[in-house]
Design an enzyme around this catalytic site. Structure first.
Site, PDB file in Angstrom:
ATOM      1  N   ASP A  92       0.848  -1.187   0.000  1.00 44.00           N
ATOM      2  CA  ASP A  92       0.000   0.000   0.000  1.00 44.00           C
ATOM      3  C   ASP A  92       0.885   1.238   0.000  1.00 44.00           C
ATOM      4  OD1 ASP A  92       0.691  -0.529   2.829  1.00 44.00           O
ATOM      5  OD2 ASP A  92      -0.589   1.198   3.240  1.00 44.00           O
ATOM      6  N   GLU A 156      -0.120  -0.590   5.772  1.00 42.77           N
ATOM      7  CA  GLU A 156       0.876  -0.021   6.682  1.00 42.77           C
ATOM      8  C   GLU A 156       0.768   1.496   6.758  1.00 42.77           C
ATOM      9  OE1 GLU A 156       4.565   1.789   8.079  1.00 42.77           O
ATOM     10  OE2 GLU A 156       3.724   1.951   6.060  1.00 42.77           O
TER      11      GLU A 156
END
Length: 451
Positions: A92, A156
C-alpha cells in the site's frame, strides 16, 4: 561488486526489476477506500501473489486482515534444519497528494536523472522487488540456505493495524528466527545503514464545536465563540516558541547517542527554504529520532475560495504524534488528550478520536544477525562500514513481532533514503540502491545461515 557472482546476477536482473516495479507502481493501492478503489489494492496483492507463486513459494495466500485489507503471505522451504527468515514489505502507498506537483504521473514509473520516479517506488513497492531480487540471486548461485517467509502488508501507511491483529490471532504464521523489514532506508545514498530505532505514532482526530450553526461575522463576530479560532489556539499550544513539541507531562529533552545528522545536510534533504529556521532545540538527530514530535496533518475548514463572512460553528483537525523509544504510546496518547482538553478555550466542546497507533521500537544491534548484515553490506558497498541510525517514522508491526517472538532478531533496511522524498510529490528510488541492497540482503541470508 562485479567480481561477486551474486552481485553479477543482481545486475543482470535489474532490467526485469524495473519492468516489474513499473507494473507494481501502476496500481493505485492506497488503502483509503473512501478515496481510492479497493480493486486497485486487490490487484496489487494479486500481483505479489503471482510473483511469489512463480518463485516457488508454497502456501501462498491472501490474508483478509481485520481492518478490511489484504496481506500476502508465502513460504519457501530451505534445507532441513535451516533457520527461518521473515521478509517484510508493504504494497500500500500514500496518496499522491497534489498530482499537479508531480513532474511525471505518480503511478507511472519514470526514469529521470538516474532515478525512478513514482508513488511507492521506494516506500515500499521497491522493498518487494528488493526481496525478490535477493532470492533470485541466491537461487542462481547455489540456492537459498534458509527457510523464507514472505509477508507484504496492505495497510501499513494507514496505521490501522490489520496485519498486527491478524498476527496476534495467528501467532505461528510469521514466527521466524530473524525478521528483515524492508521499509527503512540508508542515511544517505551509498552509505549502508540499518535502522536501530523507530518512533511510535498515534493519530488523533480533534473536533471543536461552539455554536449550533454558522453565524454572520458582521452581526455576531466579536462575541460569538469561533470554533476555528479555538482550534487554532489548541493546536498552537502543542508547540513552544521555538517550535519544540510541548505536551503537558511529556518530556522533550532526550538525546541521540550515535550517527549524527549535519544541520546543513538536513536543510538540504528537507528542502527548507532559505532564511527559514529549523524548529526545536538539540541536535537534528535528537529532534527527529529521540524526541516526540507533533504534526498537524490536516484541518477541515472553509477553503479561501468561496469562503463566506461567517463565524465557524465547528472545526476539525487530524494530529500525528511521533513517540520515541522509552515512551509508551498509550501513555503519550493520554497526555495528548489531556493537554488538548486543558488548552481548549472559552468552554468550547472538544471531542477526540484516536484513529491509529503504534509503539516505538528499539533493535538489539549486538545480535548475530547484525554481524551477518554488517559483513554483507561491506561487500555490497565496498569501502563503507555499516552505520546505525534512527528513523522518525513508525512501523507498528515491529513491536507486534518483537512481542510475539521475543527471541527473533529484527533488522530494518530499505530504499527510503532522503532523496527518495517518500510521502511527498515526486517520490523516487535509486536503482543503484535497489541493486546494492538486494546484493546485501542476499549475502546476509547466506552469512546468517552459516552462523
Amino acid at each position: 561488486m562485479s567480481s561477486n557472482p551474486v552481485a553479477e546476477t543482481v545486475a543482470s536482473l535489474m532490467p526485469r526489476a524495473r519492468a516489474e516495479l513499473t507494473e507494481l507502481v501502476a496500481f493505485k493501492s492506497v488503502a483509503d477506500f473512501d478515496q481510492f478503489p479497493r480493486s486497485e489494492s486487490e490487484a496489487a496483492a494479486r500481483w505479489i501473489t503471482e510473483a511469489l507463486t512463480a518463485e516457488g513459494f508454497q502456501d501462498v495466500a491472501l490474508l483478509d486482515t481485520p481492518d478490511g485489507t489484504q496481506s500476502v503471505y508465502g513460504y519457501l522451504p530451505g534445507p532441513e534444519g535451516a533457520k527461518t527468515v521473515l521478509l517484510y514489505a508493504h504494497y500500500d502507498v500514500q496518496p499522491p497528494l497534489d498530482e499537479a506537483g508531480w513532474t511525471s504521473p505518480p503511478f507511472e514509473l519514470t526514469e529521470r536523472d538516474g532515478r525512478w520516479y513514482g508513488r511507492g517506488a521506494a516506500d515500499c513497492k521497491g522493498g518487494v522487488l528488493m526481496h525478490l531480487l535477493a532470492l533470485r540471486a541466491l537461487k542462481a548461485n547455489g540456492g537459498i540456505p534458509v527457510h523464507v517467509k514472505f509477508i507484504a502488508e496492505g495497510s501499513e501507511e494507514q496505521g490501522t493495524g490489520g496485519l498486527e491483529r491478524y498476527a496476534e490471532a495467528h501467532p505461528a504464521l510469521l514466527e521466524a528466527d530473524t525478521v528483515v523489514i524492508g521499509d527503512a532506508g540508508n542515511f544517505r545514498v551509498g552509505l549502508p545503514t540499518v535502522t536501530a530505532t523507530l518512533r511510535g505514532m498515534t493519530m488523533m482526530r480533534v473536533q471543536i464545536d461552539t455554536l449550533a450553526g454558522n453565524l454572520h461575522s458582521g452581526q455576531f463576530g466579536g462575541a460569538a465563540p469561533d470554533a476555528l479560532a479555538a482550534l487554532i489556539r489548541v493546536l498552537d499550544s502543542l508547540r513552544g516558541k521555538d517550535g519544540t513539541t510541548r505536551i503537558d507531562g511529556l518530556v522533550p529533552d532526550a538525546s541521540w547517542d550515535g550517527l549524527q545528522y549535519d544541520e546543513e545536510q538536513f536543510r538540504a534533504d528537507a528542502r527548507v527554504l532559505e532564511g527559514v529556521e529549523l524548529i526545536g532545540d538539540g541536535t537534528v538527530a535528537d529532534r527527529i529520532w529521540a524526541r516526540p514530535a507533533v504534526t498537524v496533518l490536516g484541518i477541515d475548514c472553509p477553503p479561501v475560495v468561496g469562503a463566506t463572512p461567517s463565524v465557524q460553528a465547528s472545526a476539525r483537525a487530524l494530529i500525528s504524534l511521533r513517540v520515541p523509544p522509552g515512551i509508551d504510546t498509550d501513555e503519550a496518547t493520554k497526555l495528548l488528550q489531556a493537554h488538548l482538553e486543558a488548552h481548549t478555550p472559552w468552554g468550547a466542546r472538544l471531542s477526540t478520536e484516536r484513529i491509529g497507533q503504534g509503539q516505538p521500537f528499539r533493535a538489539d544491534t549486538t545480535s548475530p544477525a547484525y554481524a551477518a548484515m554488517a559483513d554483507a553490506m561491506a561487500v555490497a558497498y565496498p569501502g563503507q562500514e555499516m552505520q546505525y541510525a534512527g528513523q522518525g517514522g513508525s512501523i507498528p508491526l515491529c513491536n507486534t513481532l518483537a512481542s510475539l517472538y521475543p527471541h527473533a532478531e529484527i533488522l530494518l533496511i530499505g530504499l527510503s533514503e532522503p532523496e527518495a522524498q517518500i510521502h511527498a510529490v515526486n517520490e523516487s528510488v535509486s536503482p543503484q540502491e535497489l541493486e546494492r541492497l538486494s546484493v546485501a540482503e542476499a549475502l546476509f541470508l547466506r552469512n546468517y545461515a552459516a552462523h
